[in-house]
Motif scaffolding. Sequence first.
Motif, mmCIF file in Angstrom:
data_model
loop_
_atom_site.group_PDB
_atom_site.id
_atom_site.type_symbol
_atom_site.label_atom_id
_atom_site.label_comp_id
_atom_site.label_asym_id
_atom_site.label_seq_id
_atom_site.Cartn_x
_atom_site.Cartn_y
_atom_site.Cartn_z
ATOM 1 N N GLY A 61 0.811 -1.210 0.000
ATOM 2 C CA GLY A 61 0.000 0.000 0.000
ATOM 3 C C GLY A 61 0.841 1.255 0.000
ATOM 4 O O GLY A 61 2.068 1.206 -0.055
ATOM 5 N N GLU A 62 0.133 2.381 0.071
ATOM 6 C CA GLU A 62 0.786 3.688 -0.003
ATOM 7 C C GLU A 62 1.493 4.009 1.301
ATOM 8 O O GLU A 62 1.004 3.722 2.383
ATOM 9 N N GLU A 63 2.648 4.611 1.145
ATOM 10 C CA GLU A 63 3.411 5.017 2.309
ATOM 11 C C GLU A 63 4.005 6.394 2.048
ATOM 12 O O GLU A 63 4.431 6.700 0.937
ATOM 13 N N GLY A 64 4.020 7.213 3.074
ATOM 14 C CA GLY A 64 4.627 8.536 2.970
ATOM 15 C C GLY A 64 5.483 8.795 4.188
ATOM 16 O O GLY A 64 5.561 7.960 5.092
ATOM 17 N N CYS A 65 6.152 9.934 4.205
ATOM 18 C CA CYS A 65 7.091 10.232 5.283
ATOM 19 C C CYS A 65 7.193 11.752 5.422
ATOM 20 O O CYS A 65 7.272 12.446 4.411
ATOM 21 N N LEU A 66 7.187 12.250 6.652
ATOM 22 C CA LEU A 66 7.299 13.697 6.860
ATOM 23 C C LEU A 66 8.620 14.239 6.330
ATOM 24 O O LEU A 66 8.740 15.433 6.067
ATOM 25 N N SER A 67 9.618 13.361 6.145
ATOM 26 C CA SER A 67 10.906 13.796 5.606
ATOM 27 C C SER A 67 10.930 13.796 4.076
ATOM 28 O O SER A 67 11.935 14.167 3.469
ATOM 29 N N VAL A 68 9.837 13.329 3.470
ATOM 30 C CA VAL A 68 9.704 13.338 2.012
ATOM 31 C C VAL A 68 8.352 13.994 1.704
ATOM 32 O O VAL A 68 7.425 13.334 1.229
ATOM 33 N N PRO A 69 8.218 15.289 1.995
ATOM 34 C CA PRO A 69 6.908 15.928 1.972
ATOM 35 C C PRO A 69 6.274 15.945 0.596
ATOM 36 O O PRO A 69 6.946 16.123 -0.416
ATOM 37 N N GLY A 70 4.949 15.728 0.589
ATOM 38 C CA GLY A 70 4.184 15.812 -0.654
ATOM 39 C C GLY A 70 4.338 14.628 -1.578
ATOM 40 O O GLY A 70 3.902 14.677 -2.719
ATOM 41 N N LYS A 71 4.954 13.557 -1.076
ATOM 42 C CA LYS A 71 5.212 12.389 -1.933
ATOM 43 C C LYS A 71 4.661 11.124 -1.273
ATOM 44 O O LYS A 71 4.459 11.070 -0.067
ATOM 45 N N ARG A 94 5.003 -4.437 3.032
ATOM 46 C CA ARG A 94 5.464 -4.647 4.414
ATOM 47 C C ARG A 94 4.752 -5.873 4.974
ATOM 48 O O ARG A 94 3.701 -6.271 4.468
ATOM 49 N N PRO A 95 5.275 -6.431 6.073
ATOM 50 C CA PRO A 95 4.506 -7.479 6.756
ATOM 51 C C PRO A 95 3.189 -6.901 7.290
ATOM 52 O O PRO A 95 3.125 -5.721 7.641
ATOM 53 N N ASN A 96 2.153 -7.719 7.350
ATOM 54 C CA ASN A 96 0.856 -7.220 7.823
ATOM 55 C C ASN A 96 0.721 -7.326 9.335
ATOM 56 O O ASN A 96 -0.129 -6.680 9.936
ATOM 57 N N HIS A 97 1.578 -8.145 9.922
ATOM 58 C CA HIS A 97 1.536 -8.332 11.375
ATOM 59 C C HIS A 97 2.978 -8.249 11.892
ATOM 60 O O HIS A 97 3.850 -8.943 11.389
ATOM 61 N N VAL A 98 3.187 -7.375 12.858
ATOM 62 C CA VAL A 98 4.545 -7.145 13.356
ATOM 63 C C VAL A 98 4.519 -7.091 14.877
ATOM 64 O O VAL A 98 3.670 -6.428 15.478
ATOM 65 N N LYS A 99 5.454 -7.816 15.491
ATOM 66 C CA LYS A 99 5.630 -7.701 16.935
ATOM 67 C C LYS A 99 6.949 -6.975 17.199
ATOM 68 O O LYS A 99 7.975 -7.302 16.603
ATOM 69 N N VAL A 100 6.887 -5.961 18.076
ATOM 70 C CA VAL A 100 8.091 -5.205 18.417
ATOM 71 C C VAL A 100 8.404 -5.353 19.899
ATOM 72 O O VAL A 100 7.511 -5.515 20.731
ATOM 73 N N ARG A 101 9.692 -5.284 20.204
ATOM 74 C CA ARG A 101 10.159 -5.257 21.591
ATOM 75 C C ARG A 101 10.892 -3.931 21.778
ATOM 76 O O ARG A 101 11.674 -3.520 20.915
ATOM 77 N N PHE A 102 10.633 -3.266 22.887
ATOM 78 C CA PHE A 102 11.209 -1.933 23.094
ATOM 79 C C PHE A 102 11.171 -1.593 24.580
ATOM 80 O O PHE A 102 10.618 -2.351 25.387
ATOM 81 N N LEU A 103 11.744 -0.468 24.936
ATOM 82 C CA LEU A 103 11.612 0.069 26.282
ATOM 83 C C LEU A 103 10.569 1.176 26.252
ATOM 84 O O LEU A 103 10.544 1.978 25.312
ATOM 85 N N LEU A 162 -0.599 0.011 11.755
ATOM 86 C CA LEU A 162 0.341 0.043 12.886
ATOM 87 C C LEU A 162 1.586 -0.800 12.574
ATOM 88 O O LEU A 162 2.717 -0.379 12.858
ATOM 89 N N ALA A 163 1.395 -1.950 11.946
ATOM 90 C CA ALA A 163 2.528 -2.795 11.550
ATOM 91 C C ALA A 163 3.413 -2.047 10.554
ATOM 92 O O ALA A 163 4.647 -2.070 10.641
ATOM 93 N N ARG A 164 2.776 -1.350 9.638
ATOM 94 C CA ARG A 164 3.513 -0.563 8.642
ATOM 95 C C ARG A 164 4.307 0.552 9.326
ATOM 96 O O ARG A 164 5.486 0.779 9.010
ATOM 97 N N ALA A 165 3.662 1.217 10.287
ATOM 98 C CA ALA A 165 4.335 2.313 11.002
ATOM 99 C C ALA A 165 5.535 1.785 11.800
ATOM 100 O O ALA A 165 6.603 2.411 11.808
ATOM 101 N N PHE A 166 5.375 0.640 12.465
ATOM 102 C CA PHE A 166 6.512 0.045 13.193
ATOM 103 C C PHE A 166 7.701 -0.127 12.242
ATOM 104 O O PHE A 166 8.823 0.280 12.545
ATOM 105 N N CYS A 167 7.455 -0.748 11.091
ATOM 106 C CA CYS A 167 8.552 -1.044 10.147
ATOM 107 C C CYS A 167 9.176 0.238 9.614
ATOM 108 O O CYS A 167 10.411 0.382 9.589
ATOM 109 N N HIS A 168 8.317 1.172 9.206
ATOM 110 C CA HIS A 168 8.800 2.424 8.612
ATOM 111 C C HIS A 168 9.655 3.206 9.607
ATOM 112 O O HIS A 168 10.761 3.659 9.278
ATOM 113 N N GLU A 169 9.159 3.349 10.841
ATOM 114 C CA GLU A 169 9.862 4.178 11.826
ATOM 115 C C GLU A 169 11.151 3.499 12.306
ATOM 116 O O GLU A 169 12.174 4.155 12.504
#
Length: 167
Positions: A84-94, A100-109, A124-131
Amino acid sequence: MAIREVREIGDDILTKQCKEVTKMTMRTQILIEDMLDTMYEKFGVGLAAPQVGVLKKIVVIDVGDGPVVLINPEVVETSGEQTGEEGCLSVPGKYGIVTRPNHVKVRFLNEEMEETELEGEGLLARAFCHEIDHLSGKLYVELAEDGIHDVEYEDAGEEYAGDDGEE
Ligand code: NI
């Protein structure tokens, strides 16, 4: 509330590896607050510390369910696939089309520096991968399957691609 300048593609800092956060300090707390303020101001669903010029492994995300702060995040499990479509605040207007995987588990503090896990699907899975990619200097444009396209705005005067917000 402080809005920080968002670095844009072409800025070297977006290609660098970020460092682990080893303890929570006042400075880091302020950074996290500012990252959230900046993400909301720019109508983003996620923001990584290098995007505001800080090479620390910190990500903030809000896909509409409230803010999530991830420190030293890593992807520990993935399954499925979404394209699907993905954008980024560092690539404005694009935008670009990214798989991406549709299901993602993350470990963090979390902000209390406690080890936490979270699972996400879809956006949310897409955002995890992108960020998390940002933390190792990767932008989605490298993954875009059909190049980078201009966003067509339906309303003139949309703030999204604007350059407002500095203080
Ligand atoms: Ni991004």
